[in-house]
Scaffold this motif. Sequence first.
Motif, PDB file in Angstrom:
ATOM      1  N   ARG A 121       0.817  -1.220   0.000  1.00  0.00           N
ATOM      2  CA  ARG A 121       0.000   0.000   0.000  1.00  0.00           C
ATOM      3  C   ARG A 121       0.852   1.271   0.000  1.00  0.00           C
ATOM      4  O   ARG A 121       0.342   2.368   0.148  1.00  0.00           O
ATOM      5  CB  ARG A 121      -0.918  -0.012   1.226  1.00  0.00           C
ATOM      6  N   PRO A 131      -9.941  -5.503 -17.179  1.00  0.00           N
ATOM      7  CA  PRO A 131     -10.074  -4.431 -16.191  1.00  0.00           C
ATOM      8  C   PRO A 131      -8.941  -4.526 -15.166  1.00  0.00           C
ATOM      9  O   PRO A 131      -8.396  -5.617 -14.927  1.00  0.00           O
ATOM     10  CB  PRO A 131     -11.437  -4.706 -15.552  1.00  0.00           C
ATOM     11  N   SER A 132      -8.602  -3.432 -14.550  1.00  0.00           N
ATOM     12  CA  SER A 132      -7.405  -3.372 -13.695  1.00  0.00           C
ATOM     13  C   SER A 132      -7.458  -4.343 -12.525  1.00  0.00           C
ATOM     14  O   SER A 132      -6.425  -4.830 -12.072  1.00  0.00           O
ATOM     15  CB  SER A 132      -7.204  -1.944 -13.178  1.00  0.00           C
ATOM     16  N   ARG A 133      -8.635  -4.662 -12.009  1.00  0.00           N
ATOM     17  CA  ARG A 133      -8.717  -5.517 -10.824  1.00  0.00           C
ATOM     18  C   ARG A 133      -9.020  -6.982 -11.145  1.00  0.00           C
ATOM     19  O   ARG A 133      -9.176  -7.792 -10.227  1.00  0.00           O
ATOM     20  CB  ARG A 133      -9.796  -4.970  -9.871  1.00  0.00           C
ATOM     21  N   ALA A 134      -9.104  -7.319 -12.396  1.00  0.00           N
ATOM     22  CA  ALA A 134      -9.426  -8.699 -12.778  1.00  0.00           C
ATOM     23  C   ALA A 134      -8.262  -9.630 -12.460  1.00  0.00           C
ATOM     24  O   ALA A 134      -7.090  -9.254 -12.586  1.00  0.00           O
ATOM     25  CB  ALA A 134      -9.769  -8.767 -14.257  1.00  0.00           C
ATOM     26  N   ASP A 135      -8.574 -10.840 -12.035  1.00  0.00           N
ATOM     27  CA  ASP A 135      -7.558 -11.850 -11.749  1.00  0.00           C
ATOM     28  C   ASP A 135      -7.164 -12.512 -13.073  1.00  0.00           C
ATOM     29  O   ASP A 135      -8.007 -13.120 -13.737  1.00  0.00           O
ATOM     30  CB  ASP A 135      -8.132 -12.900 -10.785  1.00  0.00           C
ATOM     31  N   ASN A 154      -9.556 -15.198 -14.976  1.00  0.00           N
ATOM     32  CA  ASN A 154     -10.115 -14.704 -16.231  1.00  0.00           C
ATOM     33  C   ASN A 154      -9.730 -15.604 -17.398  1.00  0.00           C
ATOM     34  O   ASN A 154     -10.559 -15.895 -18.268  1.00  0.00           O
ATOM     35  CB  ASN A 154      -9.622 -13.279 -16.503  1.00  0.00           C
ATOM     36  N   ARG A 177       1.335  -4.976 -19.694  1.00  0.00           N
ATOM     37  CA  ARG A 177       0.455  -5.013 -18.534  1.00  0.00           C
ATOM     38  C   ARG A 177      -0.002  -6.450 -18.261  1.00  0.00           C
ATOM     39  O   ARG A 177       0.020  -6.917 -17.116  1.00  0.00           O
ATOM     40  CB  ARG A 177      -0.748  -4.103 -18.786  1.00  0.00           C
ATOM     41  N   ARG A 180       1.128  -8.641 -14.933  1.00  0.00           N
ATOM     42  CA  ARG A 180       0.098  -9.109 -14.005  1.00  0.00           C
ATOM     43  C   ARG A 180       0.134 -10.631 -13.873  1.00  0.00           C
ATOM     44  O   ARG A 180      -0.077 -11.176 -12.793  1.00  0.00           O
ATOM     45  CB  ARG A 180      -1.270  -8.639 -14.492  1.00  0.00           C
TER      46      ARG A 180
END
Length: 597
Positions: free
Chosen positions: A62, A364-368, A372, A510, A514
């Motif tokens: 964080r 999307p930015s928060r997708a696993d 997915n 990206r 990820r």
Amino acid sequence: MCPTRTNEPSEVTASAGRSEEIGQDAILDRIYQTAIEPSTLDAFIDLWCETDLSDQLAVPARDVGPYNKHIERARVILEQGRAARPDPSDHLRPFGNLAAFVVDRSLRIAAANRGARLAFGARERRTLGEIGFTDELSQALGRLVRQVLRDAGPEERLLKVEVADQCGTMLFRVLRVGEGAGLAALVVSTAFHFRETIAALLGSVFQLTNAEQDVVRLLIGGEDPKGIAVARGTGEGTTRSQIKSITAKMNLRSQTDIVRFVMALGDFPEEPVGEEPIHLRAPDLSQTWLDAEVWKPFELLTMPDGRTLAYHEMGLPTGDPILLSHMGSCMVRWPRSMVSLVFEHNLRVIIPIRAGYGPSDGLPSRADPLHNASDDTVHLLGHLGIERLPFVTQGTDFAFAADLAERHAGTVTSIIGAGGRPCLPGGAQIGGSGRWQRFFVAAARGAPHLAEFASMAVMEMARRIGPEAMLRRLCKDSPADLALLEDLEMRQVLMANIALMAEDAAGTARAFAREYIAFQGDWSASVAATRDLPVHLLIAEEDPTLNVAEIPRLRDAYPWMDIEVVPNAGLALTFQICRRLVPMFAETARAAAKRQN
């Protein structure tokens, strides 16, 4: 100039626990240098591995950290640099039906469409003399390109070429395109490229069968009825009957009218422009069905959330299906020799191109990324009417097979990991000796912003130095992988795969970052879900991303897995032992198909 930073010592000083410590300014200098010239990432990774910068760049999840704002600025610089370098393939978009390529100031091919790759063997970074032209034709085209690229030269030239068959004359149109650093010559020929969209049009508008579409394609390629019969393995009488049916359905009078009608779908000027054309002999423009299979366009599927998912298939639609992952380096296409094996063993190889890679839309930015990929795969299989099949993973992609087996039980019938490896219980990983792998693992675990930025730099480096040079950098830790590049057919396909990886630097970077971050988590529960499946892992002896001395730890943790070390093989294991692997794929696919039936 680099953006303003806080002034901290940039010199190298001795430090306990590490051979040396690098000051913040020196690290930031390397990061900004990479943003300006991505090829210097290699030197930064060397520095990372020599001095162990992991602790300095690692930040709490964080916490924005002291480096993240600079990494974000460097990312913007990298994207601006990419935008300032025009994509030469943009000039090819209006010429889908014709063989076309772009030549830069150094007289090297900067981009080539599928028609030019099939007709002439045109590939990025090759000179005109290195593709399928006669010396005379290469020299004549070179002269016209130089004339067109001169500031005061003509904007367009036309070259006429005698063709030694019934196709008559071929024309090469050379146009000046772009400006400044992007100045180039666009070469468009009348060599026709029979696209899948044309086949679809002939089927939907004129109700031509698949066999009749194939006859039209061969007619366009210059074959007569006898040659078509030989190529298709049918009788000449059957071929003539098919041509008669085609002319009736299309309301035409002869096979010449068929060729003329389909060729009219192309785009070419009717009159020569410029000086008197030169008459030359053309190269052999014949192309086989196998070439078409290797380079056929990807299929596209719209997902429930509106995203586009691309996928590639090899083999017969009625063959026994297997699922194949493509690794972060986008090993999607196979060379002719391997595709031939696929047909020989009645396989249907299905390769979903994961979100963010190539033509597939990002997430999307928060997708696993793992979940997915599993959901996308199940949707694709449903679209194809397939319920259960084996999963072949390449490289570090084993996590995708494990997640699919856990979350969609019954879909995966067996797993073959070509270079694949699971994480250990608790999320521990078996590392390797490769510099790039150690860097990305450390960045994914402790500095996600850096992992994404470095991934972007890798993709942009591949675009700037060319796919072959990038391949040689990636393979330099593995003699077996380097040896693979000496085979021309293999090298062309591997280069095309690397080019696909670099197609959208930001999106692919990206997705790659990820996925790598997800690989460093604890997904051992998914691995445990494969307990009731046949799992065969083949580990390459020269794979720099894995330490083969650690294999006993995998065997102890997962005793149901058959783990084999393959000598004289590297990251490109699938390509290196294909004659052994493809029959293995076919055996597992047949067994799954029998159980399903």
